[in-house]
Design an enzyme around this catalytic site. Structure first.
Site, mmCIF file in Angstrom:
data_model
loop_
_atom_site.group_PDB
_atom_site.id
_atom_site.type_symbol
_atom_site.label_atom_id
_atom_site.label_comp_id
_atom_site.label_asym_id
_atom_site.label_seq_id
_atom_site.Cartn_x
_atom_site.Cartn_y
_atom_site.Cartn_z
ATOM 1 C CE LYS A 196 27.003 -37.969 -121.803
ATOM 2 N NZ LYS A 196 26.012 -36.784 -121.226
ATOM 3 N NE ARG A 234 26.683 -39.340 -115.387
ATOM 4 C CZ ARG A 234 25.721 -39.776 -116.354
ATOM 5 N NH1 ARG A 234 26.343 -40.629 -116.869
ATOM 6 N NH2 ARG A 234 24.950 -39.344 -116.438
ATOM 7 N NE ARG A 257 17.411 -37.495 -123.207
ATOM 8 C CZ ARG A 257 18.488 -37.511 -122.680
ATOM 9 N NH1 ARG A 257 19.789 -37.781 -123.279
ATOM 10 N NH2 ARG A 257 18.885 -37.207 -121.567
ATOM 11 N NE ARG A 291 16.998 -41.243 -119.123
ATOM 12 C CZ ARG A 291 18.310 -40.862 -119.499
ATOM 13 N NH1 ARG A 291 18.920 -40.868 -120.683
ATOM 14 N NH2 ARG A 291 18.760 -40.096 -118.538
ATOM 15 N NE ARG A 319 19.510 -36.866 -115.556
ATOM 16 C CZ ARG A 319 18.748 -36.994 -116.822
ATOM 17 N NH1 ARG A 319 17.515 -36.271 -116.790
ATOM 18 N NH2 ARG A 319 19.271 -37.377 -117.991
HETATM 19 P P1 AMP Z 1 22.412 -41.269 -118.327
HETATM 20 O O1 AMP Z 1 21.747 -42.168 -119.269
HETATM 21 O O2 AMP Z 1 23.946 -41.180 -118.753
HETATM 22 O O3 AMP Z 1 22.112 -39.892 -118.424
HETATM 23 O O4 AMP Z 1 22.347 -41.746 -116.981
HETATM 24 C C1 AMP Z 1 21.303 -42.020 -116.356
HETATM 25 C C2 AMP Z 1 21.356 -42.261 -114.744
HETATM 26 O O5 AMP Z 1 22.193 -43.221 -114.709
HETATM 27 C C3 AMP Z 1 22.191 -41.121 -114.160
HETATM 28 O O6 AMP Z 1 21.673 -39.998 -113.952
HETATM 29 C C4 AMP Z 1 22.962 -41.999 -112.976
HETATM 30 O O7 AMP Z 1 21.977 -41.985 -111.892
HETATM 31 C C5 AMP Z 1 23.142 -43.406 -113.619
HETATM 32 N N1 AMP Z 1 24.539 -43.127 -114.157
HETATM 33 C C6 AMP Z 1 25.018 -43.574 -115.531
HETATM 34 N N2 AMP Z 1 26.144 -43.531 -115.636
HETATM 35 C C7 AMP Z 1 26.865 -43.384 -114.445
HETATM 36 C C8 AMP Z 1 28.082 -42.979 -114.058
HETATM 37 N N3 AMP Z 1 29.182 -43.238 -114.842
HETATM 38 N N4 AMP Z 1 28.318 -43.033 -112.750
HETATM 39 C C9 AMP Z 1 27.205 -43.034 -111.626
HETATM 40 N N5 AMP Z 1 26.018 -43.196 -112.212
HETATM 41 C C10 AMP Z 1 25.820 -42.983 -113.406
#
Ligand code: AMP
Length: 190
Positions: A14, A89, A128, A134, A146
């Site tokens: 993404k 999400r 990654r 991260r 996740r």
């Molecule tokens: P990402 O970078 O999109 O993988 O997001 C990293 C982390 O941020 C996720 O594992 C969640 O803990 C939190 N997070 C990001 N976007 C959301 C969302 N839309 N709703 C809830 N938690 C989120």
């Protein structure tokens, strides 16, 4: 106005595809993961609140995420549209987004869902993790959580848009540019 939801499990590509979409269509990027990581690095209250969920690979509560996105969308003027990456999400997040965009007279154009098999997701995330810094990309248990959270809580969001006739599925395995060409042909029909 183009308002696109870019959807897919962690590691689907993404972020990579968002960058290319932004460059071609001149859209404003809203990545909730990036926004939370920024809050975290700046030590804000929101960052502190989000940290424990992110550390465990769990979702930050809906009202927190929705408030953050609402603020970002409403404070952005002079844009030709938004690319939403990692949001919504959950179904309540999708409902809140619809309400927000309809109130602005700028409904969601469509959702583009990147499909990638689980084994490839895991190896991409670990790869990654070598450079992203991260911690949630480096721990097998967190990666598994996740992906499970995605399947249990996030996948229903695709059906939500499908019912509105707004879902387009794309194979997310292959050359980055070829995947982008397929995404572009969907966007060009909006
Ligand atoms: P990402 O970078 O999109 O993988 O997001 C990293 C982390 O941020 C996720 O594992 C969640 O803990 C939190 N997070 C990001 N976007 C959301 C969302 N839309 N709703 C809830 N938690 C989120």
């Amino acid at each position: 106005m183009l308002n696109i939801v870019l959807f897919g499990p962690p590691g689907a590509g993404k972020g990579t595809q968002s960058e290319k979409i932004i460059a071609k269509y001149n859209l404003t990027h809203i990545s909730t993961g990036d926004l939370f990581r920024k809050h975290l690095s700046e030590g804000t209250d929101l960052g502190k609140l989000a940290q424990k969920y992110m550390d465990e690979g769990k979702l930050v509560p809906d009202e927190v995420v929705i408030g953050m996105v609402d603020e970002k969308i409403n404070s952005t003027t002079d844009t030709s549209g938004f690319i939403l990456d990692g949001f919504p999400r959950t179904v309540p997040q999708a409902q809140a987004l619809d309400k927000l965009m309809e109130a602005k007279g700028q409904p969601i154009s469509g959702m583009i869902a990147l499909e990638v098999p689980e084994d490839i997701l895991k190896s991409r995330i670990k790869e990654r993790g070598k450079t992203s810094g991260r911690t949630d990309d480096q721990d097998e248990n967190k990666i598994n959580t996740r992906i499970k959270v995605y399947l249990d809580e996030t996948l229903p969001v695709a059906s939500y848009y499908e019912k509105q006739g707004k879902l387009s599925k794309i194979n997310g395995v292959g050359a980055i540019n070829e995947i982008f060409d397929q995404i572009s042909s969907v966007i060009d029909k909006y």
